[in-house]
Design a protein around this motif. Structure first.
Motif, PDB file in Angstrom:
ATOM      1  N   ASP A 146     -68.593  70.904 -19.238  1.00 48.76           N
ATOM      2  CA  ASP A 146     -69.595  70.034 -18.665  1.00 48.76           C
ATOM      3  C   ASP A 146     -69.124  68.738 -17.783  1.00 48.76           C
ATOM      4  OD1 ASP A 146     -71.920  69.012 -17.141  1.00 48.76           O
ATOM      5  OD2 ASP A 146     -73.104  68.787 -18.909  1.00 48.76           O
ATOM      6  N   ALA A 147     -68.831  69.041 -16.427  1.00 55.37           N
ATOM      7  CA  ALA A 147     -68.389  67.850 -15.517  1.00 55.37           C
ATOM      8  C   ALA A 147     -69.190  66.465 -15.513  1.00 55.37           C
ATOM      9  CB  ALA A 147     -68.021  68.251 -14.161  1.00 55.37           C
ATOM     10  N   GLY A 148     -70.620  66.845 -15.833  1.00 59.01           N
ATOM     11  CA  GLY A 148     -71.413  65.871 -15.737  1.00 59.01           C
ATOM     12  C   GLY A 148     -71.519  64.819 -16.839  1.00 59.01           C
ATOM     13  N   ALA A 149     -70.882  65.499 -18.015  1.00 56.91           N
ATOM     14  CA  ALA A 149     -70.801  64.583 -19.215  1.00 56.91           C
ATOM     15  C   ALA A 149     -69.582  63.593 -19.168  1.00 56.91           C
ATOM     16  CB  ALA A 149     -70.724  65.468 -20.461  1.00 56.91           C
ATOM     17  N   VAL A 150     -68.905  63.798 -18.229  1.00 55.35           N
ATOM     18  CA  VAL A 150     -67.501  63.011 -18.293  1.00 55.35           C
ATOM     19  C   VAL A 150     -67.631  61.676 -17.971  1.00 55.35           C
ATOM     20  CG1 VAL A 150     -64.983  62.988 -17.539  1.00 55.35           C
ATOM     21  CG2 VAL A 150     -66.110  65.054 -18.082  1.00 55.35           C
ATOM     22  N   ARG A 151     -67.040  60.882 -18.805  1.00 53.79           N
ATOM     23  CA  ARG A 151     -67.143  59.220 -18.456  1.00 53.79           C
ATOM     24  C   ARG A 151     -65.908  58.707 -18.514  1.00 53.79           C
ATOM     25  NH1 ARG A 151     -71.078  61.007 -17.165  1.00 53.79           N
ATOM     26  NH2 ARG A 151     -73.247  60.488 -17.934  1.00 53.79           N
ATOM     27  N   ARG A 152     -65.015  59.466 -19.088  1.00 55.54           N
ATOM     28  CA  ARG A 152     -63.351  58.832 -19.071  1.00 55.54           C
ATOM     29  C   ARG A 152     -62.458  60.042 -18.870  1.00 55.54           C
ATOM     30  NH1 ARG A 152     -61.149  54.045 -21.479  1.00 55.54           N
ATOM     31  NH2 ARG A 152     -63.066  53.521 -21.766  1.00 55.54           N
ATOM     32  N   ILE A 153     -61.394  59.855 -18.032  1.00 58.52           N
ATOM     33  CA  ILE A 153     -60.556  60.746 -17.849  1.00 58.52           C
ATOM     34  C   ILE A 153     -59.133  60.349 -18.532  1.00 58.52           C
ATOM     35  CG2 ILE A 153     -58.964  62.185 -16.328  1.00 58.52           C
ATOM     36  CD1 ILE A 153     -61.503  62.138 -14.475  1.00 58.52           C
ATOM     37  N   VAL A 154     -58.254  61.106 -19.364  1.00 58.86           N
ATOM     38  CA  VAL A 154     -57.116  60.676 -20.000  1.00 58.86           C
ATOM     39  C   VAL A 154     -56.140  61.357 -19.952  1.00 58.86           C
ATOM     40  CG1 VAL A 154     -56.330  60.052 -22.361  1.00 58.86           C
ATOM     41  CG2 VAL A 154     -59.036  59.823 -22.065  1.00 58.86           C
ATOM     42  N   SER A 155     -54.947  61.069 -19.732  1.00 63.42           N
ATOM     43  CA  SER A 155     -53.823  61.916 -19.697  1.00 63.42           C
ATOM     44  C   SER A 155     -52.571  60.958 -19.800  1.00 63.42           C
ATOM     45  CB  SER A 155     -53.768  62.729 -18.267  1.00 63.42           C
ATOM     46  OG  SER A 155     -52.814  63.696 -18.243  1.00 63.42           O
ATOM     47  N   HIS A 156     -51.284  61.559 -19.666  1.00 65.08           N
ATOM     48  CA  HIS A 156     -50.244  60.784 -19.491  1.00 65.08           C
ATOM     49  C   HIS A 156     -50.039  60.065 -18.062  1.00 65.08           C
ATOM     50  CE1 HIS A 156     -45.848  59.956 -19.048  1.00 65.08           C
ATOM     51  NE2 HIS A 156     -45.649  60.036 -20.222  1.00 65.08           N
ATOM     52  N   GLN A 157     -49.484  58.829 -18.236  1.00 60.44           N
ATOM     53  CA  GLN A 157     -49.701  58.314 -16.667  1.00 60.44           C
ATOM     54  C   GLN A 157     -49.093  58.902 -15.648  1.00 60.44           C
ATOM     55  OE1 GLN A 157     -47.357  54.657 -17.310  1.00 60.44           O
ATOM     56  NE2 GLN A 157     -45.407  55.506 -17.635  1.00 60.44           N
ATOM     57  N   GLN A 158     -47.804  59.895 -15.683  1.00 56.84           N
ATOM     58  CA  GLN A 158     -47.439  60.627 -14.808  1.00 56.84           C
ATOM     59  C   GLN A 158     -48.383  61.878 -14.339  1.00 56.84           C
ATOM     60  OE1 GLN A 158     -44.388  61.514 -13.204  1.00 56.84           O
ATOM     61  NE2 GLN A 158     -43.369  59.499 -13.486  1.00 56.84           N
ATOM     62  N   SER A 159     -49.127  62.162 -15.255  1.00 55.13           N
ATOM     63  CA  SER A 159     -50.185  63.244 -14.917  1.00 55.13           C
ATOM     64  C   SER A 159     -51.447  62.449 -14.307  1.00 55.13           C
ATOM     65  CB  SER A 159     -50.684  64.132 -16.195  1.00 55.13           C
ATOM     66  OG  SER A 159     -49.780  64.687 -16.783  1.00 55.13           O
ATOM     67  N   LEU A 160     -51.859  61.424 -14.506  1.00 52.10           N
ATOM     68  CA  LEU A 160     -52.795  60.820 -13.690  1.00 52.10           C
ATOM     69  C   LEU A 160     -52.315  60.479 -12.207  1.00 52.10           C
ATOM     70  CD1 LEU A 160     -54.096  58.264 -16.445  1.00 52.10           C
ATOM     71  CD2 LEU A 160     -55.250  60.195 -15.766  1.00 52.10           C
ATOM     72  N   ALA A 161     -51.094  60.305 -12.249  1.00 57.10           N
ATOM     73  CA  ALA A 161     -50.689  59.582 -10.672  1.00 57.10           C
ATOM     74  C   ALA A 161     -50.558  61.043  -9.927  1.00 57.10           C
ATOM     75  CB  ALA A 161     -49.198  59.094 -10.971  1.00 57.10           C
ATOM     76  N   GLN A 162     -50.274  62.126 -10.591  1.00 56.35           N
ATOM     77  CA  GLN A 162     -49.949  63.598  -9.980  1.00 56.35           C
ATOM     78  C   GLN A 162     -51.351  64.116  -9.606  1.00 56.35           C
ATOM     79  OE1 GLN A 162     -47.810  65.925 -12.644  1.00 56.35           O
ATOM     80  NE2 GLN A 162     -46.249  64.343 -12.845  1.00 56.35           N
ATOM     81  N   CYS A 163     -52.726  63.658 -10.099  1.00 60.07           N
ATOM     82  CA  CYS A 163     -53.966  64.001  -9.838  1.00 60.07           C
ATOM     83  C   CYS A 163     -54.788  62.995  -9.475  1.00 60.07           C
ATOM     84  CB  CYS A 163     -54.505  64.466 -11.224  1.00 60.07           C
ATOM     85  SG  CYS A 163     -53.496  65.758 -11.709  1.00 60.07           S
ATOM     86  N   ARG A 164     -54.355  61.735  -8.877  1.00 60.02           N
ATOM     87  CA  ARG A 164     -55.286  60.771  -8.270  1.00 60.02           C
ATOM     88  C   ARG A 164     -55.937  60.927  -7.210  1.00 60.02           C
ATOM     89  NH1 ARG A 164     -50.091  58.628  -6.290  1.00 60.02           N
ATOM     90  NH2 ARG A 164     -49.840  57.292  -8.257  1.00 60.02           N
ATOM     91  N   GLY A 165     -55.621  61.885  -6.211  1.00 61.44           N
ATOM     92  CA  GLY A 165     -56.399  62.214  -5.299  1.00 61.44           C
ATOM     93  C   GLY A 165     -58.043  63.166  -5.607  1.00 61.44           C
ATOM     94  N   TYR A 166     -57.604  63.873  -6.666  1.00 61.44           N
ATOM     95  CA  TYR A 166     -58.498  64.867  -7.204  1.00 61.44           C
ATOM     96  C   TYR A 166     -59.339  63.926  -7.740  1.00 61.44           C
ATOM     97  CZ  TYR A 166     -61.012  68.298 -10.148  1.00 61.44           C
ATOM     98  OH  TYR A 166     -61.935  68.722 -10.878  1.00 61.44           O
ATOM     99  N   ILE A 167     -59.052  63.114  -8.777  1.00 63.55           N
ATOM    100  CA  ILE A 167     -59.749  62.316  -9.563  1.00 63.55           C
ATOM    101  C   ILE A 167     -60.690  61.350  -8.695  1.00 63.55           C
ATOM    102  CG2 ILE A 167     -59.963  60.215 -11.156  1.00 63.55           C
ATOM    103  CD1 ILE A 167     -57.212  61.447 -12.574  1.00 63.55           C
TER     104      ILE A 167
END
Length: 371
Positions: A190-211
């Protein structure tokens, strides 16, 4: 006659029962051929042991797979043929010796996937807590090989790996080009329940636009690996992990969105580390590092040595030279094997001009998973 037991009318091709019987015969033939191949592999292993040869022969294994792909007439894709033969070779290799392969753990990281892509399933997996631990495990003999990421097509080089390459006595014996397909997953999906997104720093950087576009209200947190992120999400319904689908499945997560990386052709290059150099494959790459005096034109002169010998430089990157501010080491990838006459000549000339030169390894040029 019931539909369950009905046979096809004559003239419409073989019945299901006939096709299944044919399939059973083919399966037995395949098993006998694989068993025969394993017996030959065992005998080859015995001879290699007597002669002191290496169990893992990446050049030979690559040549086998490429020949099978060249002979492939379908309907299996080349990637499917490659995966089948990687596993056949892996199982036969394990009859001689089951390699111990170290990688950044826990399991289900992209490093784990890259290790399986290169060595197949018949290996002893050694998930470790850091890149440094991977290098150390090979150096002290606890692991035979290691797989570490060195650069990503979106975010560039991984400096921790570059720094470890400076001092290690290990050599690069291969590379793996792994397409990275991130999924956003949580316990409920459920996307509405998400309050924090966790991943490796490289993956977060690769998805920054989507986030930024889809979860602007959420905090982000970098952790040691994507698999660890999946573990965190499995324990807390307000956390979503960016990781591979395999990691999500392993920890019981549900997919919120797939392919959330900002660049569709997102690829990470992994290096395969070992203790001994390997022979030429005919399509090789060499990685080296060097330092030159801090004078005008010295770097240009060094690089021109490759141009004079018609050697293509595919990558160059600088790293600060420790304890010498504003001076740099240069990491360079060139096409060819260090034993090729032209490259050997260029390296000899460079050794006379450089303050420091280290050839990190010559190895078969990698191909993406779909190649």
């Amino acid at each position: 006659m019931s539909s369950r037991t009905a046979r096809k009318p004559s003239g419409e091709g073989p019945s299901l029962e006939i096709l299944r019987a044919r399939m059973d015969e083919i399966n037995l033939k395949i098993l006998r051929l694989i068993s025969a191949r394993a017996s030959v592999a065992t005998e080859i292993g015995r001879l290699k042991h007597l002669e002191g040869g290496e169990v893992y022969q990446p050049v030979r294994e690559r040549a086998i797979i490429e020949r099978m792909i060249a002979e492939n007439e379908g309907p299996l894709t080349n990637d499917q043929v490659k995966r089948i033969y990687v596993e056949i070779i892996s199982a036969c290799r394990a009859l001689e010796h089951e390699p111990r392969v170290a990688f950044l753990g826990p399991e289900h990281t992209y490093s784990h996937e890259a290790a399986r892509m290169r060595f197949g399933s018949s290996i002893q997996l050694m998930p470790l807590e850091s890149f440094a631990a991977v290098f150390q495990a090979i150096e002290n003999g606890r692991a035979d090989f290691g797989v570490v990421p060195v650069e990503n097509s979106t975010e560039g080089s991984i400096n921790l790996t570059l720094d470890l390459l400076i001092d290690t006595a290990l050599v690069i014996i291969g590379e793996v080009l792994l397409p990275i397909r991130h999924s956003l997953m949580s316990l409920s999906g459920d996307a509405g329940a998400v309050r924090r997104i966790v991943s490796h720093q490289q993956s977060l950087a690769q998805c920054r636009g989507y986030i930024s576009a889809n979860f602007p209200h959420c905090e982000t947190e970098a952790v040691a690996s994507n698999a660890l992120a999946a573990q965190r999400a499995a324990a807390d319904g307000t956390i979503a992990a960016i990781a591979s689908k395999a990691a999500g499945e392993a920890y019981g997560l549900k997919t919120i969105a797939s392919n959330v990386q900002d660049v569709a052709a997102n690829t990470t290059r992994f290096l395969v580390m070992g203790t001994r150099p390997i022979e030429k494959s005919g399509r090789d790459k060499t990685t080296l590092l060097f330092a030159v005096a801090d004078r005008v034109g010295t770097l240009n002169q060094a690089l021109n040595l490759f141009a004079r010998n018609a050697i293509n430089i595919s990558k160059i990157e600088s790293r600060p030279l420790r304890a010498r501010p504003w001076e740099y080491l240069f990491f360079v990838d060139v096409m060819g094997h260090r034993d090729d006459p032209k490259l050997a000549r260029a390296l000899k000339s460079l050794s006379n001009k450089a303050l420091f030169l280290k050839v990190l390894g010559s190895y078969p040029e990698g191909r993406s998973a779909a190649a």
